[in-house]
Design an enzyme around this catalytic site. Structure first.
Site, mmCIF file in Angstrom:
data_model
loop_
_atom_site.group_PDB
_atom_site.id
_atom_site.type_symbol
_atom_site.label_atom_id
_atom_site.label_comp_id
_atom_site.label_asym_id
_atom_site.label_seq_id
_atom_site.Cartn_x
_atom_site.Cartn_y
_atom_site.Cartn_z
ATOM 1 N N SER A 1 -15.027 -6.721 -1.902
ATOM 2 C CA SER A 1 -14.192 -6.789 -0.768
ATOM 3 C C SER A 1 -14.687 -7.009 0.637
ATOM 4 C CB SER A 1 -13.090 -5.422 -0.665
ATOM 5 O OG SER A 1 -14.246 -4.549 -0.297
ATOM 6 N N HIS B 1 -14.578 -0.717 5.519
ATOM 7 C CA HIS B 1 -15.099 -2.141 5.755
ATOM 8 C C HIS B 1 -15.223 -2.387 7.298
ATOM 9 C CE1 HIS B 1 -12.376 -2.503 2.181
ATOM 10 N NE2 HIS B 1 -13.404 -3.409 1.756
ATOM 11 N N ASP C 1 -11.513 -0.352 8.852
ATOM 12 C CA ASP C 1 -10.727 0.260 8.144
ATOM 13 C C ASP C 1 -11.429 1.603 7.453
ATOM 14 O OD1 ASP C 1 -11.834 -0.612 5.932
ATOM 15 O OD2 ASP C 1 -10.265 -1.730 5.318
#
Length: 384
Positions: free
Chosen positions: A52, A352, A349
């Site tokens: 991600s 990340h 977040d």
């Protein structure tokens, strides 16, 4: 580097929003991001593998619980006008920023995007997938994700397409001499596999941490060797960041602002030492290959430890998220609390980095010294 996450998206996306999102994602590879002209083939391509941290939208095309296709994700991504693209941050990923800085003319196209064909792939392709890991079992909690084995399978498809576009000889030259292969993976193998609450308890009883990290290294060796056999020669492989220090880990373990989870960080350091040795071995045994070790662990730890020095106001609280002291339990989504000073947060977040942090990390990878990237930086690798 691959900070992981647990993304249980309970908000059902409307059909018209999803259609718009797919159109935006498909058009992104057509948006110029540098000053390079069409004749500057020397720039080559950027082929991006991982999780991600560098997913540019592949998970938009999967039925998965790991998605970043809702607001406010992408709120600062200028190429889409602030529309979510599937990037797990408020703006650009490290892969996006490095590509810009190296003058690659367009963002690497997500492999699963409908327009990842034709000349668009000559600027690069992004195979990364939120929730993906080195091991095939990693991320199964998300239902669907692309692990590294599948990502290499997909590059094999791209490799044949480049043959068709350029001819076999020119394609081999283009891949071997003018293209960089970046791999950012590993954290999910810990956070969403070995350390996953409840689900992983059996695995931890039957497999020691040392055995588990050996398993990761052996699989990664095979994956990198497969890429080499498909003509990849210039590699940059990121180690695992300080996963014990992300807002999610600090929140669920009820830590103080300046504390990190010891076990998670110990696992990361153990794996990183083995990864560094692996890349040296591969560079010595695979002719004409160059393997660059990106020390993202120390890079991110430096930002977390000395965040005020770099202009941040916090390195522990997520800008977008909910739950607990550091907004670190519920992933970023439409109902999340959102900070007003996004460029002052190291973390976007619970898992990340923000775009502001990604910019600092990318600059070090591009032009930094051997403390953070060795035996050469990315600009030197490009010209190598």
């Amino acid at each position: 580097m691959a900070f992981s996450y647990s993304h249980f998206d309970v908000n059902r996306r409307r059909i018209n929003f999803m259609t718009t999102l797919m159109m935006v994602s498909s058009l992104l590879c057509l948006i110029p991001i540098g000053n390079a002209d069409d004749n500057d083939k020397a720039l080559g391509a950027s082929f991006i593998f991982g999780d991600s941290l560098v997913d540019a939208g592949n998970n938009n095309y999967l039925s998965t619980l790991s998605k970043a296709d809702t607001t406010p994700n992408g709120i600062d991504f200028k190429a889409s006008g602030g529309t979510p693209t599937g990037r797990f941050t408020n703006g650009r990923t490290i892969g996006d920023i490095v590509g810009e800085m190296m003058g690659i003319p367009t963002y690497a196209t997500p492999f699963l995007a409908p327009n990842a064909t034709g000349k668009a792939i000559l600027s690069g392709v992004n195979y990364a997938s939120g929730g993906g890991g080195i091991l095939n079992a990693t991320g199964r909690i998300f239902v669907n994700r692309l692990g590294m084995d599948v990502q290499v399978d997909y590059f094999n498809i791209t490799r044949k397409q480049i043959d068709q576009l350029l001819g076999a000889s020119s394609a081999r030259d283009y891949i071997q001499k003018k293209s960089i292969f970046s791999v950012t993976v590993g954290s999910n193998d810990f956070l969403n596999n070995y350390l996953l609450p409840v689900i992983s308890i059996g695995a931890r009883i039957s497999q020691t941490a040392d055995s588990f990290t050996d398993d990761m290294i052996n699989h990664l060796r095979d994956q990198l060797t497969r890429l080499y056999r498909l003509d990849a020669r210039k590699f940059v492989v990121a180690n695992v960041g300080p996963i014990g220090c992300i807002p999610y880990q600090k929140t669920i373990n009820q830590l103080n602002e300046n504390e990190c989870v010891d076990l998670a960080d110990k696992l990361a350091r153990q794996y990183n030492a083995k990864l560094k040795d692996l890349l040296v071995q591969l560079g010595e045994t695979l002719p004409e290959s160059t393997f660059v070790y990106a020390n993202v662990y120390d890079l991110v730890l430096e930002l977390i430890t000395n965040y005020r020095k770099y202009g941040f106001s916090t390195a522990s609280r997520a800008c977008c998220g909910n739950g607990g002291q550091f907004a670190g339990i519920i992933p970023c989504g439409p109902s999340s609390s959102l900070c007003t000073d996004r460029d002052k947060h190291v973390f976007w977040d619970p898992y990340h980095p923000s775009e502001a942090a990604n910019v600092l990390l990318a600059k070090q990878l591009l032009d930094g010294d051997t403390k953070y990237i060795s035996p050469m930086n990315l600009r030197q690798l490009r010209n190598h």
